[in-house]
Design an enzyme around this catalytic site. Structure first.
Site, short mmCIF file in Angstrom:
data_model
loop_
_atom_site.label_atom_id
_atom_site.label_comp_id
_atom_site.label_asym_id
_atom_site.label_seq_id
_atom_site.Cartn_x
_atom_site.Cartn_y
_atom_site.Cartn_z
CG ASP A 77 26.12 -32.10 32.77
OD1 ASP A 77 26.28 -31.75 31.59
OD2 ASP A 77 26.34 -33.26 33.18
CG HIS A 110 29.16 -34.04 31.17
ND1 HIS A 110 28.00 -34.71 31.50
CD2 HIS A 110 29.89 -34.91 30.41
CE1 HIS A 110 28.01 -35.91 30.97
NE2 HIS A 110 29.14 -36.06 30.30
CB SER A 112 28.99 -39.39 30.06
OG SER A 112 28.36 -38.64 29.05
#
Length: 244
Positions: free
Chosen positions: A136, A166, A16
């Site tokens: 995602d 995600h 991320s």
């Protein structure tokens, strides 16, 4: 830099926002790292969770006045990131995980960083593996595709997982998590090697004379972005320190 590690390969790993940080570290010292594994990297914040541009512009006007205020309108990232209900509930009960709204300055710096990384995908030169869930809604899998297509790296790979969200390494069912880690380990094993001091020196001498990112503000590695017209509130405001 311990002696026992000097001959080993050096890989960056980031998930991320950590994926964006990994790319910035590579840009700061292009020859130090031998590769990177980027899991759902935040090269761009998904439009599904990003506030409206007018809201961003308004918040930017007051970021130096109320940098610590938790007023950024955001959707529940935990609900959007973790598919497995049991794992999602465990995440919610973890008191070490910040679950409140992001502070204004922090949120805007995250947005600026993702925009900068998105604008500089073609300057990525190190070997990398990028992994992304096609479902995602937190970070955009299309930007991982763009990273793969536009990066200058000669050794690059992309793995997209249909139906995954995600949280590839923590929020999916166990069998999915195992598949993701299997792909990561296979990629790393295929590229790890023993480096001699001479090879390290040769690689270091090939480094560019100047780093690609701005290092003003007392050693800060804040990226310098080119001007962007569609978010007028963000234009020319890239050299402030974050308020955490």
């Amino acid at each position: 830099d311990l002696e026992e590690y000097r001959s080993k390969s050096r890989f960056l790993y980031g998930e991320s926002m950590g994926g964006a940080v990994a790319l910035l570290l590579h840009r700061k010292d292009p020859t130090f790292w031998d590769g990177a594994v980027l899991v759902a990297p935040m090269c761009k914040i998904s439009e599904k969770v990003k506030p409206h541009p007018l809201v961003i512009t308004a918040l930017t006007q007051v970021e130096d006045i109320i940098p610590r205020w938790k007023i950024v309108p955001t959707k529940d990232v935990i609900d959007a990131a973790f598919k497995d209900p049991d794992k999602r509930e465990k995440i919610r009960k973890n008191k070490l995980i910040y679950q409140d709204k992001p502070r204004l300055k922090t949120a805007l710096e995250m947005l600026r960083t993702s925009m900068y990384v998105e604008d500089s995908l073609s300057k990525v030169k190190l070997p990398f593996l990028v992994l992304h869930g096609e479902a995602d809604t937190v970070t955009d899998p299309e930007v991982s595709r763009a990273l793969y297509e536009h990066a200058a790296s000669t050794d690059k790979a992309i793995k997209l997982y249909p139906g995954m969200w995600h949280g590839l390494t923590a929020g999916e069912p166990d069998e999915n998590v195992e598949a993701v880690f299997s792909d990561i380990i296979a990629w790393l094993n295929a590229r790890r090697r023993v480096w001699t001091p001479e090879e390290r020196l040769t690689k270091m001498l090939a480094a560019p004379k100047k780093p690609d990112i701005d290092e003003k503000d007392h050693g800060s590695t804040r990226p310098r972005r080119r001007r962007r017209g569609f978010l007028c509130g963000l234009t020319g405001r890239t050299h402030h320190h974050s308020e955490m």
